[in-house]
Write a protein that holds these residues in place. Structure first.
Motif, PDB file in Angstrom:
ATOM      1  N   PHE A  25     -11.829  47.366  -8.271  1.00 45.08           N
ATOM      2  CA  PHE A  25     -12.077  46.315  -7.285  1.00 45.08           C
ATOM      3  C   PHE A  25     -13.273  46.677  -6.412  1.00 45.08           C
ATOM      4  O   PHE A  25     -14.187  45.878  -6.206  1.00 45.08           O
ATOM      5  N   GLN A  26     -13.264  47.948  -5.987  1.00 43.00           N
ATOM      6  CA  GLN A  26     -14.362  48.363  -5.115  1.00 43.00           C
ATOM      7  C   GLN A  26     -15.687  48.332  -5.866  1.00 43.00           C
ATOM      8  O   GLN A  26     -16.702  47.878  -5.334  1.00 43.00           O
ATOM      9  N   GLY A  29     -17.030  44.911  -6.240  1.00 41.83           N
ATOM     10  CA  GLY A  29     -17.645  44.480  -4.987  1.00 41.83           C
ATOM     11  C   GLY A  29     -19.041  45.028  -4.845  1.00 41.83           C
ATOM     12  O   GLY A  29     -19.992  44.312  -4.489  1.00 41.83           O
ATOM     13  N   MET A  30     -19.165  46.311  -5.176  1.00 43.87           N
ATOM     14  CA  MET A  30     -20.470  46.947  -5.083  1.00 43.87           C
ATOM     15  C   MET A  30     -21.454  46.274  -6.028  1.00 43.87           C
ATOM     16  O   MET A  30     -22.598  45.991  -5.684  1.00 43.87           O
ATOM     17  N   ALA A  32     -21.369  43.239  -7.191  1.00 40.23           N
ATOM     18  CA  ALA A  32     -21.737  41.900  -6.731  1.00 40.23           C
ATOM     19  C   ALA A  32     -22.837  41.985  -5.680  1.00 40.23           C
ATOM     20  O   ALA A  32     -23.819  41.238  -5.728  1.00 40.23           O
ATOM     21  N   THR A  33     -22.676  42.920  -4.746  1.00 37.56           N
ATOM     22  CA  THR A  33     -23.694  43.052  -3.706  1.00 37.56           C
ATOM     23  C   THR A  33     -25.029  43.449  -4.327  1.00 37.56           C
ATOM     24  O   THR A  33     -26.085  42.946  -3.932  1.00 37.56           O
ATOM     25  N   VAL A  37     -29.004  41.717  -4.239  1.00 32.69           N
ATOM     26  CA  VAL A  37     -30.129  42.501  -3.744  1.00 32.69           C
ATOM     27  C   VAL A  37     -31.123  42.771  -4.869  1.00 32.69           C
ATOM     28  O   VAL A  37     -32.341  42.708  -4.679  1.00 32.69           O
TER      29      VAL A  37
ATOM     30  N   THR B 255     -19.074  39.965  -2.814  1.00 35.70           N
ATOM     31  CA  THR B 255     -20.014  40.519  -1.837  1.00 35.70           C
ATOM     32  C   THR B 255     -19.413  40.482  -0.444  1.00 35.70           C
ATOM     33  O   THR B 255     -19.451  41.482   0.292  1.00 35.70           O
ATOM     34  N   ILE B 257     -16.276  40.393   0.369  1.00 36.91           N
ATOM     35  CA  ILE B 257     -15.169  41.351   0.465  1.00 36.91           C
ATOM     36  C   ILE B 257     -15.707  42.768   0.618  1.00 36.91           C
ATOM     37  O   ILE B 257     -15.281  43.534   1.483  1.00 36.91           O
ATOM     38  N   TYR B 258     -16.703  43.090  -0.213  1.00 34.64           N
ATOM     39  CA  TYR B 258     -17.238  44.451  -0.179  1.00 34.64           C
ATOM     40  C   TYR B 258     -17.835  44.763   1.186  1.00 34.64           C
ATOM     41  O   TYR B 258     -17.590  45.810   1.763  1.00 34.64           O
ATOM     42  N   LEU B 259     -18.630  43.807   1.685  1.00 39.41           N
ATOM     43  CA  LEU B 259     -19.303  44.061   2.953  1.00 39.41           C
ATOM     44  C   LEU B 259     -18.315  44.087   4.121  1.00 39.41           C
ATOM     45  O   LEU B 259     -18.515  44.805   5.093  1.00 39.41           O
ATOM     46  N   TYR B 262     -15.326  47.420   2.527  1.00 43.40           N
ATOM     47  CA  TYR B 262     -15.599  48.735   1.951  1.00 43.40           C
ATOM     48  C   TYR B 262     -16.860  49.390   2.465  1.00 43.40           C
ATOM     49  O   TYR B 262     -16.897  50.579   2.705  1.00 43.40           O
ATOM     50  N   ALA B 271     -27.792  45.178   3.697  1.00 45.55           N
ATOM     51  CA  ALA B 271     -27.510  44.183   2.657  1.00 45.55           C
ATOM     52  C   ALA B 271     -27.422  42.766   3.223  1.00 45.55           C
ATOM     53  O   ALA B 271     -27.900  41.814   2.612  1.00 45.55           O
TER      54      ALA B 271
END
Lengths: 425, 462
Positions: A25-26, A29-30, A32-33, A37, B255, B257-259, B262, B271
């Motif tokens: 999951f983590q 998320g990473m 996706a970010t 970018v 994104t 959720i992560y930001l 985490y 970001a």
């Protein structure tokens, strides 16, 4: 304690799986970010790789003669009919005396942009004393030569497959060796209007069109937006009507911009018969488009002014109008201006509604007023992106870089203003 | 007299009126030291005079500008020879156009005859006279208005209340512009669309499977059937929107959720602004990137996998549009997630669930309505997006759901139908307004539902 042990066992049995899920999951998320970018990175690298070369342009040095018998056959300088292109051709023939034959000569002439003739005409118009003199000029090379010099045309492939013949490549190389070919800053890009010839095409016309439109937009949208925000925040009774306005503004902020273009076409052009393609219409449409943005930002700015200011002013006997205009407005102004700048940057980047109101025409002249036919910077990008020439792709990227630079400056101003003027109460 | 000069004179007059008004109020009570005897501050008497000087004059100006062309045209037509007065409306318009061009000194179409040049001279005369009357009457009204207001100034005149009343009216008018804009959109789109539905039945438009908007200019023209079945456009729009959502929703949500959960604050501080840059890039730039970089790349990749990919595939346009919408989805999702009370999150973590479990089992279900509202707004944005699809999607109205083929969308067709020179009441141009009506209605519904849902659930936990 049999039962608690089984629970503990149960939990431990699932732990690995749960930890793995947690990591997946983590990581997603990473990922996706990173996608967002990374796209930005790819985008900017691609844009600069394509566009940075457009800020340079190849120039060729030729020795021309402002021949009296061509420019002033009857003793008077005849700007309209004089054959300046012929003079440029003569100069090229003198440069390469070995070239003979019609088709070869024609190939030779194609090395130089047709802008060379215009350049000579402008020179003699500015300084008639040049008549009869010999001058050394740097004139723009044609776009194919420019592309070759920038390495976008591969000379090693079959002659029939590239836009330059072997002979032309030879001439270019000999010009380069004799120092008659040079890469210089492409000033035409910033001083010219649109053109069919990539080496003469510039963004000045589009830029001026955008400037005129933004002037109309800010003059209309800012006062109206601020006034509407003041009314809605400070005076509007909480009733159906103000609810309706509220819903309306939020919805207008999300209506597709092209619909505003349809509105502009039907109301401003067909009904009020304001001329097509004019920055005035564009500005009107864009001000309707940015109005919701400015209203929403101004309301937030007014809301941020603490009630103590309001109450103190009222307690000292100020009328509600005086409270608003003497106390709230000055305090909320930085926020309102920030909103206005952000709205303007939105308006600057907008192109879809402008297509509807005829701002897509091919316009060579730089507009000099609010009702001259004009186009806008983003629309110019759209028009150039449609052109098949490789040189236009390069110039499109350059125009995009200029547009993004403007947007960057506007947004940075907004951010700095917000940081500087932000007050903590 | 030029319009700008007139307006400048008016501005100067009202500026002067301000000082006259203020001066009189002070003089009436016998000097600035006695200004407490006035009902309002002296400045308000100045504003009162200036407003009475400016507003009526502006009203006259506006009225004149609106009526002038009509009156002049009526006068010209009245003076034309009998034969020309009985022309049809279209021909008369042409004739009037010629007269105006002649009066402005431009080239005209058709022959120049005595009646025409005489009419042109009269047109010039009327315009000059009209401008003179306008200037005279506006300035007279300004002077008169200012003078009357000035005379009415008494120490007990409630100038502040008068001025504030007018300002309030101006504020109300400004806020009604939002309503007027919506009304304007609805009316302009609706009327043209209704005219279109008189030519093409609404059932054909909504359910027809064939879109080819070329209408015949001449009766015997080839290939101008003109069929207006918009289903291929709707499917094309939905296909591209679907692809965009397929990219934007998971990426934007993850994104957010992560930001939120985490990332370290340093990563977040870098970001978040970067993603906001994505939202600030003009759509025409995305379109350029989609058409010149992404579409060829999709095509090459597809071909190396043995797929047949159109050079203007729906996939390329959809992918880029998805990227464009990521910031919108992630910021709305961020709002929704942050609106969930931290007690719920702390409770779930305290009971031993992992952060992923807290997110998927507790926070997301609680934030779901808000997220769905956000997604609806994103869908509406994707449907209305124009430049990316105009530049990167095709024009051919294929009825397909294959993302590798070229499809066209509602917005692309609006642009192609309206860019260029057509007569304004052909079925072709009117079709664009019918499509615009569809677009407006669909996005309106999505927006209203989305906004209501987002707002409702933001408040629920407050």
């Amino acid at each position: 304690m049999q039962a608690s042990k089984t629970t503990r066992e149960k939990v431990e049995a699932g732990l690995r799986r749960r930890r793995r899920r947690e990591i997946v999951f983590q990581l997603s998320g990473m990922l996706a970010t990173t996608v967002g970018v990374m796209f930005l990175g790819v985008f900017f690298v691609d844009l600069f790789a394509k566009g940075s070369t457009a800020f340079m342009q190849t120039y060729i040095r030729i020795d021309v003669e402002f021949a009296e018998d061509v420019i002033a056959p009857d003793g008077e300088i005849d700007l309209a009919y004089a054959d300046f292109d012929g003079l440029v051709r003569t100069a090229l023939r003198n440069e390469f005396p070995a070239v003979s034959g019609r088709s070869e000569r024609r190939e030779l002439y194609r090395l130089v942009s047709i802008g060379a003739g215009y350049q000579m005409r402008d020179m003699i118009e500015a300084k008639p004393a040049l008549l009869g003199s010999k001058e050394t000029l740097w004139v723009p090379a044609s776009s194919t030569v420019d592309m070759y010099v920038k390495g976008n045309i591969d000379a090693s492939i079959d002659e029939a497959l590239r836009p330059l013949s072997d002979a032309q490549v030879g001439w270019i190389e000999s010009l380069r060796e004799s120092g008659r070919l040079e890469s210089r800053i492409n000033s035409a890009l910033f001083s010219n209007g649109d053109s069919r010839e990539p080496e003469l095409a510039g963004i000045r016309g589009a830029l001026m069109g955008s400037v005129y439109m933004l002037i109309v937009t800010i003059l209309l949208a800012f006062p109206i937006g601020v006034a509407a925000a003041i009314y809605l925040e400070e005076f509007a009774p909480r009733n159906r009507w103000s609810d309706l306005i509220e819903v309306n503004i939020n919805n207008l902020a999300a209506v597709p911009s092209i619909v505003f273009g349809l509105l502009g076409l039907a109301i401003f052009i067909n009904w009020m018969s304001i001329p097509r393609s004019a920055p005035l219409v564009g500005g009107l449409v864009l001000s309707l488009l940015t109005l919701p943005v400015i209203i929403i930002a101004s309301r937030a700015a007014i809301k941020a002014v603490p009630p103590s200011i309001r109450e103190a002013a009222l307690a000292l006997g100020a009328s509600r109008m005086q409270v608003v205009f003497h106390h709230i407005m000055p305090l909320a102004l930085p926020g309102m201006l920030t909103g206005a700048i952000i709205g303007m940057s939105r308006a600057l980047g907008e192109s879809a509604p402008l297509l509807m109101i005829g701002m897509v025409a091919f316009i060579v002249d730089v507009p000099s007023g609010f009702s001259d036919p004009a186009t806008a910077l983003p629309v110019q990008i759209y028009l150039w992106a449609d052109s098949p020439e490789r040189a236009f792709a390069e110039r499109t990227s350059a125009a995009i870089i200029v547009l993004l630079a403007f947007l960057l400056v506007m947004n940075l101003t907004a951010v700095i203003m917000r940081k500087r003027m932000e007050r903590k109460w | 007299m030029q319009g700008t000069t007139l307006i400048l004179i008016l501005a100067a007059m009202s500026f002067a009126a301000f000082f006259f008004g203020r001066g009189r109020s002070v003089a009436l009570v016998g000097g600035p030291r006695h200004s407490t005897a006035l009902h309002s501050l002296p400045g308000y008497y100045g504003y009162f005079t200036a407003i009475w000087c400016l507003l009526p004059a502006l009203a006259v100006l506006l009225l004149w500008v609106l009526l002038e062309p009509r009156i002049i045209v009526a006068l010209i037509v009245k003076g034309l020879p009998e034969a020309q007065r009985s022309l049809s409306v279209g021909e008369l318009d042409l004739l009037l156009n010629n007269i105006q061009n002649l009066a402005a000194g431009d080239a005209i179409s058709g022959d120049l005859d005595a009646a025409l040049s005489e009419a042109a001279t009269r047109f010039q005369d009327y315009t000059t006279v009209s401008r003179r009357i306008l200037a005279a009457s506006t300035l007279a009204v300004a002077g008169l208005g200012g003078a009357i207001a000035w005379r009415r100034i008494r120490p007990d005149l409630r100038a502040r209340n008068r001025v504030e009343g007018i300002v309030l009216l101006a504020l109300i008018a400004a806020s009604s512009i939002a309503i007027l804009t919506t009304v304007g959109i609805v009316l302009s789109v609706l009327f043209e669309a209704l005219r279109f539905f008189q030519k093409v039945p609404i059932s054909e438009f909504l359910f027809g499977l064939n879109w080819s908007p070329q209408t015949a200019i001449r009766a015997d023209q080839v290939g101008s059937s003109g069929s207006f079945g918009a289903v291929p456009l709707f499917t094309g729009t939905m296909l591209i929107t679907g692809i965009a959502m397929f990219v934007a929703v998971p990426v934007g949500l993850m994104t957010a959720i992560y930001l939120a959960e985490y990332s370290s604050s340093r990563v977040r501080n870098i970001a978040k602004p970067l993603l906001e840059v994505l939202a600030g890039i003009p759509t025409v730039v995305y379109g350029f990137f989609a058409a010149l970089t992404v579409a060829p790349w999709v095509r090459r990749t597809g071909e190396s996998l043995g797929l047949e990919v159109a050079s203007e595939s729906a996939l390329a346009a959809g992918l880029v549009m998805g990227i464009m919408i990521i910031p919108l989805v992630s910021s709305l999702a961020d709002d929704a997630i942050n609106a969930v009370p931290s007690a719920m999150r702390d409770g779930a973590l305290g009971l031993g669930s992992t952060r992923a479990e807290t997110m998927t089992r507790v926070i997301l279900p609680a934030a779901l309505p808000g997220i769905i509202g956000g997604v609806l707004l994103a869908v509406s944005r994707a449907i209305g997006e124009t430049m990316i699809v105009v530049m990167a999607a095709g024009l051919a109205a294929n009825l397909t759901v294959n993302p590798f083929e070229a499809v066209t969308t509602v917005t692309v067709q609006i642009v192609t139908l309206l860019v260029g020179d057509q007569e304004f009441d052909s079925a072709k141009t009117l079709a664009a307004f019918a499509l615009g009506l569809m677009l407006f209605v669909v996005t309106l519904i999505l927006n209203v539902i989305g906004l209501v849902v987002v707002r409702k659930y933001r408040e629920q936990y407050d």
